[in-house]
Design an enzyme around this catalytic site. Structure first.
Site, mmCIF file in Angstrom:
data_model
loop_
_atom_site.group_PDB
_atom_site.id
_atom_site.type_symbol
_atom_site.label_atom_id
_atom_site.label_comp_id
_atom_site.label_asym_id
_atom_site.label_seq_id
_atom_site.Cartn_x
_atom_site.Cartn_y
_atom_site.Cartn_z
ATOM 1 N N TYR A 1 0.861 -1.190 0.000
ATOM 2 C CA TYR A 1 0.000 0.000 0.000
ATOM 3 C C TYR A 1 0.889 1.229 0.000
ATOM 4 O O TYR A 1 1.863 1.300 0.752
ATOM 5 C CB TYR A 1 -0.896 -0.001 1.244
ATOM 6 C CG TYR A 1 -1.811 1.217 1.335
ATOM 7 C CD1 TYR A 1 -2.858 1.386 0.431
ATOM 8 C CD2 TYR A 1 -1.621 2.180 2.318
ATOM 9 C CE1 TYR A 1 -3.696 2.495 0.520
ATOM 10 C CE2 TYR A 1 -2.455 3.283 2.417
ATOM 11 C CZ TYR A 1 -3.491 3.432 1.509
ATOM 12 O OH TYR A 1 -4.319 4.522 1.599
ATOM 13 N N ASP B 1 9.316 2.883 0.281
ATOM 14 C CA ASP B 1 8.238 3.520 1.023
ATOM 15 C C ASP B 1 8.399 3.102 2.480
ATOM 16 O O ASP B 1 8.020 2.007 2.882
ATOM 17 C CB ASP B 1 6.874 3.086 0.464
ATOM 18 C CG ASP B 1 5.718 3.759 1.202
ATOM 19 O OD1 ASP B 1 5.973 4.376 2.259
ATOM 20 O OD2 ASP B 1 4.578 3.657 0.721
ATOM 21 N N LYS C 1 3.410 9.019 8.816
ATOM 22 C CA LYS C 1 3.025 8.529 10.144
ATOM 23 C C LYS C 1 3.994 8.961 11.258
ATOM 24 O O LYS C 1 3.802 9.999 11.852
ATOM 25 C CB LYS C 1 2.873 7.001 10.108
ATOM 26 C CG LYS C 1 1.787 6.592 9.090
ATOM 27 C CD LYS C 1 1.422 5.133 9.100
ATOM 28 C CE LYS C 1 0.242 4.882 8.184
ATOM 29 N NZ LYS C 1 0.501 4.116 7.001
HETATM 30 C C1 LIG Z 1 -0.126 4.551 5.602
HETATM 31 C C2 LIG Z 1 0.776 4.356 4.471
HETATM 32 C C3 LIG Z 1 0.818 5.262 3.398
HETATM 33 C C4 LIG Z 1 -0.149 6.414 3.300
HETATM 34 O O1 LIG Z 1 0.034 7.331 4.326
HETATM 35 P P1 LIG Z 1 -1.197 8.291 4.748
HETATM 36 O O2 LIG Z 1 -0.580 9.206 5.750
HETATM 37 O O3 LIG Z 1 -2.253 7.412 5.282
HETATM 38 O O4 LIG Z 1 -1.611 9.011 3.519
HETATM 39 C C5 LIG Z 1 1.751 5.074 2.415
HETATM 40 N N1 LIG Z 1 2.623 4.044 2.469
HETATM 41 C C6 LIG Z 1 2.613 3.152 3.472
HETATM 42 C C7 LIG Z 1 3.621 2.064 3.483
HETATM 43 C C8 LIG Z 1 1.687 3.270 4.498
HETATM 44 O O5 LIG Z 1 1.660 2.350 5.476
#
Ligand SMILES: *Cc1c(COP(=O)(O)O)cnc(C)c1O
Length: 429
Positions: A142, A237, A265
């Site tokens: 994701y 990511d 986050k």
């Molecule tokens: C949560 C998440 C996102 C998106 O971040 P948001 O702050 O919810 O937009 C992108 N990449 C990873 C790996 C995530 O866990």
């Protein structure tokens, strides 16, 4: 009716599904959300005054637990100076300098407001820098909810992406190619089928959005090699792994260096913050230096920067906190495994450092397909039981458990007792 149930009914009148992010609706465990009133350390209290030990930590940000005194004090001071100026501030330099120091692959970093924005921007940079359009992502990873990344699985890795959400025009995902996690051949064949066209490979260095899925030895190294050989950028990511597995994230933990990194986050310590960064020559394509446009009215917000800076600086100053947290996590998840064994429960626990996931399947989970073999109804039953016994877990199978430095031995033993009761019951049913 509980107060949470009343509030949920009220929320649904004004907010789609009563929530501002779908996983909070508790739909996948067939239950209703607990409305949280306050949190402190490793505990949260809901609007019915029920106390929970929290194993989500706001999905990662609260690595020091909730309401950490020093962070609260610095944030209060920052609030006293004004909430937002839409102008440059010194705290932005402090955050950027700290990130560049903690994560050596980053020489320039741009702050944004969420992980979604960070990833969307990093991909634009990769395309601007390479002059190529296509990207490769992995099934089950994701990367936020931007159009081009809402792709789960095409029919096989050779086909172009199929939109996963309605409202996403096929054109937006036409340049998103999907490969299988832990499968370098699937990546190689995409490069062979699209020579000179792939701008970047984006990956969660530890999959943490299909439950927790570890990279097999050589997988991340292989991605690094393939990207280098083909003139594509490697994007990690690290929205979940960054500043969690280690001060230098998964890239430090595994010793593999990406070209670009995205954060979210945890770097806001609970405030809405994201960031993307990488090598200077790449990041120099970003406006106003270069031709890749990316902007944000509230980006680098002084209150959010203060919260993030204070937390990251504490982590930098106490490297032993990572060691202790990772050891605590390892011991804890191994204790869960022992309990499962004791009651002959065949389920799988994947874990690394302070991240873990219990999969209700008996086959090893190393990619999206094996994660999907989990019995989500069994997870729902387990999760509701735990909730009803004061343990707050992710209300969905394919999410991680997060430990913080605030979890005490008592908290973890309390979890393990409830966990054992549940599986004892299940074994003798
Ligand atoms: C949560 C998440 C996102 C998106 O971040 P948001 O702050 O919810 O937009 C992108 N990449 C990873 C790996 C995530 O866990």
């Amino acid at each position: 009716m509980t107060r949470s149930e009343e509030l949920f009914e009220e929320a649904k009148k004004y907010i789609p599904g009563g929530v501002n992010s779908p996983v909070r609706a508790f739909q996948s465990i067939g239950s209703t959300p607990r409305f949280i009133r306050s949190a402190s350390g490793s505990h949260m209290k809901d609007e019915d005054s029920i106390d929970y030990i929290d194993f989500i930590g706001s999905w990662g940000p609260m690595i020091l637990g909730h309401d950490y005194e020093e962070i609260r004090n610095r944030v209060m001071e920052a609030i006293g100076n004004g909430l937002s100026f839409g102008a440059t501030t010194e705290i932005e330099i402090k955050v950027a300098r700290l990130i560049c120091r903690m994560v050596p692959s980053i020489e320039l970093v741009r702050m944004v407001n969420s992980g979604t924005e960070a990833v969307m921007s990093a991909i634009r940079v990769a395309r601007g820098y390479t002059g190529r359009d296509k990207i490769v992502k992995f099934n089950g990873c994701y990367h936020g909810h931007s159009d081009g990344l809402l792709v789960k699985a095409g029919s096989g890795v050779m086909t172009a992406g199929v939109p996963d959400s309605s409202g996403v025009p096929a054109g937006c995902t036409a340049d998103t190619l999907t490969a299988d996690y832990n499968n370098l051949d699937s990546v190689e064949s995409l490069f062979q089928g699209n020579p000179g066209e792939i701008a970047a490979v984006i990956v969660e260095p530890v999959g943490a959005n299909m439950g927790v899925v570890l990279p097999e030895p050589g997988f991340l190294e292989g991605l690094r090699r393939i990207c280098t050989e083909n003139g594509a950028l490697l994007i990690f990511d690290e929205v979940i792994t960054g500043f969690r597995l280690a001060g230098d994230g998964a890239q430090g933990y595994f010793g593999v260096t990406p070209d670009l990194t995205t954060f979210g986050k945890i770097i806001g310590a609970g405030m809405p913050v994201g960031a993307y960064g990488g090598r200077r020559e790449i990041m120099e394509v970003v406006a106003p230096l270069g031709s890749v446009y990316q902007a944000g009215t509230l980006s680098g917000n002084p209150v959010a920067m203060t919260a993030g800076y204070t937390q990251l600086k504490l982590m930098e100053d106490h490297p032993e906190w990572y060691t202790n947290l990772n050891e605590k996590g390892n011991k804890f998840f191994c204790s869960m495994e022992e309990i499962l064994k004791r009651y002959h429960q065949p389920y799988i626990i994947n874990h690394i450092g302070s991240l873990g996931c219990l999969f209700f399947t008996d086959q090893p989970v190393n990619d999206y397909a094996s994660a999907k073999s989990s019995d989500t109804r069994a997870y729902a039953d387990y999760c509701n039981y735990m909730l009803n016994h004061g343990i707050y877990l992710a209300p969905a199978q394919f999410e991680a458990m997060f430990l913080s430095t605030a979890h005490t031995e008592e908290d973890l033993n309390c979890f393990l007792e409830v966990f054992e009761d549940y599986f004892k019951m299940k074994a003798f049913k």
